[in-house]
Design a protein around this motif. Sequence first.
Motif, PDB file in Angstrom:
ATOM      1  N   ASN A  12       0.813  -1.210   0.000  1.00  0.00           N
ATOM      2  CA  ASN A  12       0.000   0.000   0.000  1.00  0.00           C
ATOM      3  C   ASN A  12       0.847   1.262   0.000  1.00  0.00           C
ATOM      4  N   GLY A  13       2.128   1.140  -0.291  1.00  0.00           N
ATOM      5  CA  GLY A  13       3.008   2.301  -0.316  1.00  0.00           C
ATOM      6  C   GLY A  13       3.724   2.540   0.991  1.00  0.00           C
ATOM      7  N   ASP A  14       3.275   1.923   2.072  1.00  0.00           N
ATOM      8  CA  ASP A  14       3.977   2.032   3.342  1.00  0.00           C
ATOM      9  C   ASP A  14       5.244   1.173   3.297  1.00  0.00           C
ATOM     10  N   SER A  15       6.177   1.497   4.168  1.00  0.00           N
ATOM     11  CA  SER A  15       7.424   0.731   4.194  1.00  0.00           C
ATOM     12  C   SER A  15       7.953   0.667   5.606  1.00  0.00           C
ATOM     13  N   LEU A  16       8.767  -0.331   5.852  1.00  0.00           N
ATOM     14  CA  LEU A  16       9.463  -0.438   7.128  1.00  0.00           C
ATOM     15  C   LEU A  16      10.838   0.206   6.980  1.00  0.00           C
ATOM     16  N   ARG A  34       6.783   3.609   7.930  1.00  0.00           N
ATOM     17  CA  ARG A  34       6.738   4.921   7.278  1.00  0.00           C
ATOM     18  C   ARG A  34       5.535   5.004   6.347  1.00  0.00           C
ATOM     19  N   HIS A  35       4.756   6.053   6.539  1.00  0.00           N
ATOM     20  CA  HIS A  35       3.642   6.356   5.644  1.00  0.00           C
ATOM     21  C   HIS A  35       4.041   7.536   4.765  1.00  0.00           C
ATOM     22  N   ALA A  36       3.188   7.897   3.846  1.00  0.00           N
ATOM     23  CA  ALA A  36       3.508   8.982   2.910  1.00  0.00           C
ATOM     24  C   ALA A  36       3.761  10.298   3.640  1.00  0.00           C
ATOM     25  N   SER A  37       3.112  10.486   4.788  1.00  0.00           N
ATOM     26  CA  SER A  37       3.204  11.763   5.495  1.00  0.00           C
ATOM     27  C   SER A  37       4.327  11.802   6.530  1.00  0.00           C
ATOM     28  N   THR A  38       5.039  10.706   6.731  1.00  0.00           N
ATOM     29  CA  THR A  38       6.075  10.677   7.760  1.00  0.00           C
ATOM     30  C   THR A  38       7.461  10.808   7.140  1.00  0.00           C
ATOM     31  N   GLY A 181       4.960  12.287  13.849  1.00  0.00           N
ATOM     32  CA  GLY A 181       3.856  11.589  13.202  1.00  0.00           C
ATOM     33  C   GLY A 181       4.078  10.105  13.020  1.00  0.00           C
ATOM     34  N   ILE A 182       5.064   9.566  13.731  1.00  0.00           N
ATOM     35  CA  ILE A 182       5.373   8.133  13.657  1.00  0.00           C
ATOM     36  C   ILE A 182       4.723   7.444  14.845  1.00  0.00           C
ATOM     37  N   LEU A 200       4.518  -3.715  10.013  1.00  0.00           N
ATOM     38  CA  LEU A 200       4.020  -3.395   8.683  1.00  0.00           C
ATOM     39  C   LEU A 200       2.891  -4.327   8.249  1.00  0.00           C
ATOM     40  N   ASP A 201       2.938  -5.576   8.706  1.00  0.00           N
ATOM     41  CA  ASP A 201       1.909  -6.540   8.316  1.00  0.00           C
ATOM     42  C   ASP A 201       0.710  -6.537   9.252  1.00  0.00           C
ATOM     43  N   GLY A 202       0.683  -5.593  10.203  1.00  0.00           N
ATOM     44  CA  GLY A 202      -0.441  -5.484  11.123  1.00  0.00           C
ATOM     45  C   GLY A 202      -0.330  -6.321  12.379  1.00  0.00           C
ATOM     46  N   SER A 203       0.720  -7.108  12.497  1.00  0.00           N
ATOM     47  CA  SER A 203       0.913  -7.929  13.694  1.00  0.00           C
ATOM     48  C   SER A 203       1.650  -7.120  14.755  1.00  0.00           C
ATOM     49  N   PRO A 204       1.593  -7.558  16.014  1.00  0.00           N
ATOM     50  CA  PRO A 204       2.272  -6.797  17.075  1.00  0.00           C
ATOM     51  C   PRO A 204       3.783  -6.961  17.026  1.00  0.00           C
ATOM     52  N   TRP A 205       4.470  -5.993  17.618  1.00  0.00           N
ATOM     53  CA  TRP A 205       5.906  -6.138  17.818  1.00  0.00           C
ATOM     54  C   TRP A 205       6.136  -7.265  18.815  1.00  0.00           C
ATOM     55  N   ARG A 206       7.081  -8.124  18.522  1.00  0.00           N
ATOM     56  CA  ARG A 206       7.384  -9.243  19.404  1.00  0.00           C
ATOM     57  C   ARG A 206       8.807  -9.117  19.938  1.00  0.00           C
ATOM     58  N   ILE A 207       8.931  -9.340  21.229  1.00  0.00           N
ATOM     59  CA  ILE A 207      10.206  -9.194  21.918  1.00  0.00           C
ATOM     60  C   ILE A 207      10.593 -10.546  22.505  1.00  0.00           C
TER      61      ILE A 207
END
Length: 329
Positions: A12-16, A34-38, A181-182, A200-207
Amino acid sequence: MVLAGILSGCGNGDSLERFDGPTMGSRYSIQYVRHASTPGPKAVQAEVENILADVDRQFSTYRSDSDIERFNNLPANHCQKMPAPILELIRVGEQLSSQSDGSYDLTVEPLLNLWGFGPQAREEKVPSAEALAEVQQRVGHRHLRIDGDQLCKDAAVEVDFNSIAAGYAVDTIAARLEALGIHDYLAEATGELKAVGKKLDGSPWRIALEEPRDDQQVAERVIAVDGYGVSTSGDYRNYFEQGGRRYSHTFDARTGTPVLHTLASVTVIHPSALMADGLSTLLLILGPERGWDYAQTHDIAAFFVIRADTGFVTRTNQAFERLAGEKTE
């Protein structure tokens, strides 16, 4: 502490974006969606490294021109004007010292040096009773006082922020990322971290929480985090042995000696990375019984790794399980 998870694109244009670098004798790393506005990574990295440079100038005990080392070099009964962040962390240290009956204390640098762990250390060894008694006269938060924008001392105390400075840096970085804006990121400095939002894939950050072993890193538990700081304190890497006994760099300021209990590491989850950093150290100092009772009384989300005859055993409280989200073991 190690970071787990491979992130994938969504189309969708977003990136890590990722970047890292050296800081505080270790490293930092940032991952954000990162989105288009960040802003892009170069601009964000410049902001982050400006923050880390400020932290180093204010809190480092390894450079003689830092604010805290100039204060440490003052004799008793002197004051020095300090930037607001130092006074903020002095107040946090006073709170943690009071709540631990003085076991946790920011003024342990002379003890660290005496035992061979500090920035002015010469040799790792058990000191004489006379040397320990002399240094103990210069340890204790009671010797510090804030007067307006000045920090004052009535003894030749030396302050060491290593138990909370990295957590403060992470919180400061997180606030700056939010201002840019991040809102989906994982910020880490010297092992202290804060994870907010989603990957980026909608899953949570895992530690991945690490089992305390000297020879390799082994994931003991993987947790999902959103909106919290995570800190692990352990005594299993920085230590020396003498006369058949093991002496770690974790000190009880009341006795002036390294802790000798069976608690190997503590992980704390807290909305503030600063408080997670300080509390994980405090619980490690208190040990497997006193630390556990403290965590329960104050509703601190804690993960204990305790030495046993057969290796290590783990113990978590309900507050930790509530915040850790999904788990993988």
